[in-house]
Design a protein around this motif. Structure first.
Motif, PDB file in Angstrom:
ATOM      1  N   GLU A 136      13.397 -53.883   6.518  1.00 54.75           N
ATOM      2  CA  GLU A 136      13.004 -52.480   6.494  1.00 54.75           C
ATOM      3  C   GLU A 136      13.765 -51.784   5.375  1.00 54.75           C
ATOM      4  O   GLU A 136      14.993 -51.825   5.323  1.00 54.75           O
ATOM      5  N   LEU A 137      13.032 -51.164   4.471  1.00 55.56           N
ATOM      6  CA  LEU A 137      13.627 -50.437   3.350  1.00 55.56           C
ATOM      7  C   LEU A 137      12.912 -49.101   3.182  1.00 55.56           C
ATOM      8  O   LEU A 137      11.720 -48.983   3.505  1.00 55.56           O
ATOM      9  N   THR A 138      13.612 -48.120   2.669  1.00 57.03           N
ATOM     10  CA  THR A 138      12.948 -46.858   2.362  1.00 57.03           C
ATOM     11  C   THR A 138      12.174 -46.999   1.051  1.00 57.03           C
ATOM     12  O   THR A 138      12.443 -47.903   0.251  1.00 57.03           O
ATOM     13  N   GLU A 139      11.239 -46.083   0.840  1.00 57.60           N
ATOM     14  CA  GLU A 139      10.477 -46.088  -0.414  1.00 57.60           C
ATOM     15  C   GLU A 139      11.425 -45.990  -1.610  1.00 57.60           C
ATOM     16  O   GLU A 139      11.263 -46.702  -2.610  1.00 57.60           O
ATOM     17  N   VAL A 234       8.236 -56.576   3.667  1.00 54.09           N
ATOM     18  CA  VAL A 234       9.106 -55.432   3.905  1.00 54.09           C
ATOM     19  C   VAL A 234       8.298 -54.308   4.557  1.00 54.09           C
ATOM     20  O   VAL A 234       7.201 -53.972   4.101  1.00 54.09           O
ATOM     21  N   HIS A 235       8.840 -53.731   5.631  1.00 52.96           N
ATOM     22  CA  HIS A 235       8.262 -52.535   6.236  1.00 52.96           C
ATOM     23  C   HIS A 235       8.883 -51.337   5.515  1.00 52.96           C
ATOM     24  O   HIS A 235      10.109 -51.205   5.472  1.00 52.96           O
ATOM     25  N   VAL A 236       8.051 -50.488   4.951  1.00 54.09           N
ATOM     26  CA  VAL A 236       8.536 -49.409   4.088  1.00 54.09           C
ATOM     27  C   VAL A 236       8.541 -48.078   4.835  1.00 54.09           C
ATOM     28  O   VAL A 236       7.537 -47.701   5.458  1.00 54.09           O
ATOM     29  N   ASP A 237       9.665 -47.393   4.748  1.00 46.01           N
ATOM     30  CA  ASP A 237       9.809 -46.078   5.373  1.00 46.01           C
ATOM     31  C   ASP A 237       9.524 -45.003   4.332  1.00 46.01           C
ATOM     32  O   ASP A 237      10.286 -44.809   3.383  1.00 46.01           O
ATOM     33  N   PHE A 238       8.399 -44.293   4.508  1.00 47.43           N
ATOM     34  CA  PHE A 238       8.011 -43.227   3.581  1.00 47.43           C
ATOM     35  C   PHE A 238       8.492 -41.858   4.068  1.00 47.43           C
ATOM     36  O   PHE A 238       8.143 -40.838   3.479  1.00 47.43           O
ATOM     37  N   GLY A 239       9.299 -41.863   5.122  1.00 43.88           N
ATOM     38  CA  GLY A 239       9.830 -40.606   5.647  1.00 43.88           C
ATOM     39  C   GLY A 239       9.624 -40.411   7.130  1.00 43.88           C
ATOM     40  O   GLY A 239      10.281 -39.579   7.754  1.00 43.88           O
ATOM     41  N   GLY A 241       9.527 -43.221   9.377  1.00 43.53           N
ATOM     42  CA  GLY A 241       9.796 -44.498  10.022  1.00 43.53           C
ATOM     43  C   GLY A 241       9.131 -45.647   9.282  1.00 43.53           C
ATOM     44  O   GLY A 241       8.164 -45.445   8.526  1.00 43.53           O
ATOM     45  N   PRO A 242       9.651 -46.865   9.464  1.00 42.32           N
ATOM     46  CA  PRO A 242       9.121 -48.032   8.738  1.00 42.32           C
ATOM     47  C   PRO A 242       7.663 -48.316   9.069  1.00 42.32           C
ATOM     48  O   PRO A 242       7.246 -48.240  10.231  1.00 42.32           O
ATOM     49  N   VAL A 243       6.893 -48.638   8.032  1.00 43.97           N
ATOM     50  CA  VAL A 243       5.467 -48.939   8.177  1.00 43.97           C
ATOM     51  C   VAL A 243       5.203 -50.349   7.683  1.00 43.97           C
ATOM     52  O   VAL A 243       5.533 -50.692   6.537  1.00 43.97           O
ATOM     53  N   GLY A 254      -3.659 -42.857   5.165  1.00 46.16           N
ATOM     54  CA  GLY A 254      -2.994 -43.418   6.329  1.00 46.16           C
ATOM     55  C   GLY A 254      -1.492 -43.555   6.144  1.00 46.16           C
ATOM     56  O   GLY A 254      -0.904 -43.037   5.184  1.00 46.16           O
ATOM     57  N   ALA A 255      -0.868 -44.298   7.054  1.00 44.49           N
ATOM     58  CA  ALA A 255       0.587 -44.413   7.078  1.00 44.49           C
ATOM     59  C   ALA A 255       1.152 -45.111   5.840  1.00 44.49           C
ATOM     60  O   ALA A 255       2.280 -44.847   5.424  1.00 44.49           O
TER      61      ALA A 255
END
Length: 318
Positions: A136-139, A234-239, A241-243, A254-255
């Motif tokens: 899991e990483l942020t954008e 990788v599940h990406v967190d765009f703000g 939570g991880p997607v 969408g998400a």
């Protein structure tokens, strides 16, 4: 007796006329159902290739048995060079829209180009299957891993509890629309780190990431889906939570929208008007693209968008 002969002669003429009419009808039917023949040349995006190859295979099996649809994957930009020349390819698959200079080349050559949006793809960041720390990483973190001017070089630069090992980065090279989408839309044209390993072949990228525990790479969702036994995503967190990238989250609203992009094929309309098999294939393609999108790793388009293009193409037959 003469009357009987006359009746027999008349009856024979009626039967003969019926046979001739029937034969004439058979000939007409045969001519109207003549099987299409010839070839259709498709090149371009490696990302779009699995979808287009699947549709071409089904077309040749079920609809155009006399037509050879040849699908290659030299990359979006390299494909446009083959498309925008005298007697070029009939279609160019693209994971980005045609550029202004490419459209200018088409205009100079008198090539009328039709953009056909065929599906939605999610840019997917892949890691080694044993990597259990960077799932899991942020954008922002994803972007800074690749940006030249960032301070992220080792995993521990993101989280001190993660391995103090250099992050090895991978991606498709400049021939691919996926590279251009990442560079222009995600990085906003910021320089990449000088040591990003850029490759022409997607299967090579899969192998490189699979063999490197400290790897992170990017390409279209379809290549991840078809190799998820060898890769993690990788599940990406765009703000919010991880997607996880998936057919349910990949959408323009969408998400996973920030990393979602449309993909295309471009049709040479001159060829479609000159060669019946090219137009026939174009119509089949758009009528069936949503059927095969999901199984090849793409999110389908709204049906009304697809139908608009089908109606346009069928209008060329009138």
């Amino acid at each position: 007796m003469k009357k009987m002969k006359w009746l027999l002669l008349t009856l024979a003429l009626v039967v003969l006329s019926s046979v001739l009419v029937a034969c004439g009808d058979d000939s007409s039917d045969a001519e109207s159902t003549d099987e299409l023949s010839g070839s259709v040349a498709v090149d371009g995006s490696g990302t779009v290739y699995p979808l287009m190859a699947r549709i071409a295979e089904e077309y040749m099996l079920t609809e155009g048995e006399g037509v050879s649809v040849e699908v290659a994957r030299s990359g979006t930009s390299a494909g446009f060079k083959k498309f925008l020349e005298e007697d070029g390819t009939d279609f160019n698959d693209a994971s980005r829209q045609i550029k202004t200079e490419e459209q200018q080349t088409a205009d100079e050559l008198g090539i009328e180009v039709k953009e056909l949006k065929v599906a939605l793809d999610g840019l997917t960041f892949v890691i080694h299957p044993d990597n259990d720390w960077a799932t899991e990483l942020t954008e922002e973190q994803v972007i800074n891993i690749f940006k030249a001017d960032s301070d992220i070089n080792n995993w521990s630069d993101i989280n001190p509890e993660w391995p103090d090992e250099k992050i090895n980065t991978y991606g498709p090279n400049e021939n691919h629309g996926t590279y251009e989408f990442f560079y222009e839309s995600i990085l906003e044209e910021a320089d990449l780190k000088s040591d990003v390993d850029l490759q022409q072949d997607y299967s090579t990228l899969v192998t490189l990431v699979n063999q490197d525990e400290n790897a992170i790479g990017f390409f279209g969702f379809g290549y991840y889906v078809n190799n998820q036994d060898q890769l993690g995503a990788v599940h990406v967190d765009f703000g919010d939570g991880p997607v996880e990238p998936s057919l349910d989250t990949i959408s323009e609203d969408g998400a996973y929208a920030p990393f979602t992009r449309p993909v295309f094929t471009y049709l040479n309309l001159n060829h479609a008007e000159e060669k019946a098999q090219v137009l026939d294939y174009a119509i089949y393609l758009m009528e069936n693209v949503n059927t095969f999108a999901g199984e090849t790793g793409f999110a389908p388009l709204p049906e009304e968008e697809v139908q608009t293009e089908v109606d346009f193409l069928k209008g060329l037959t009138e």
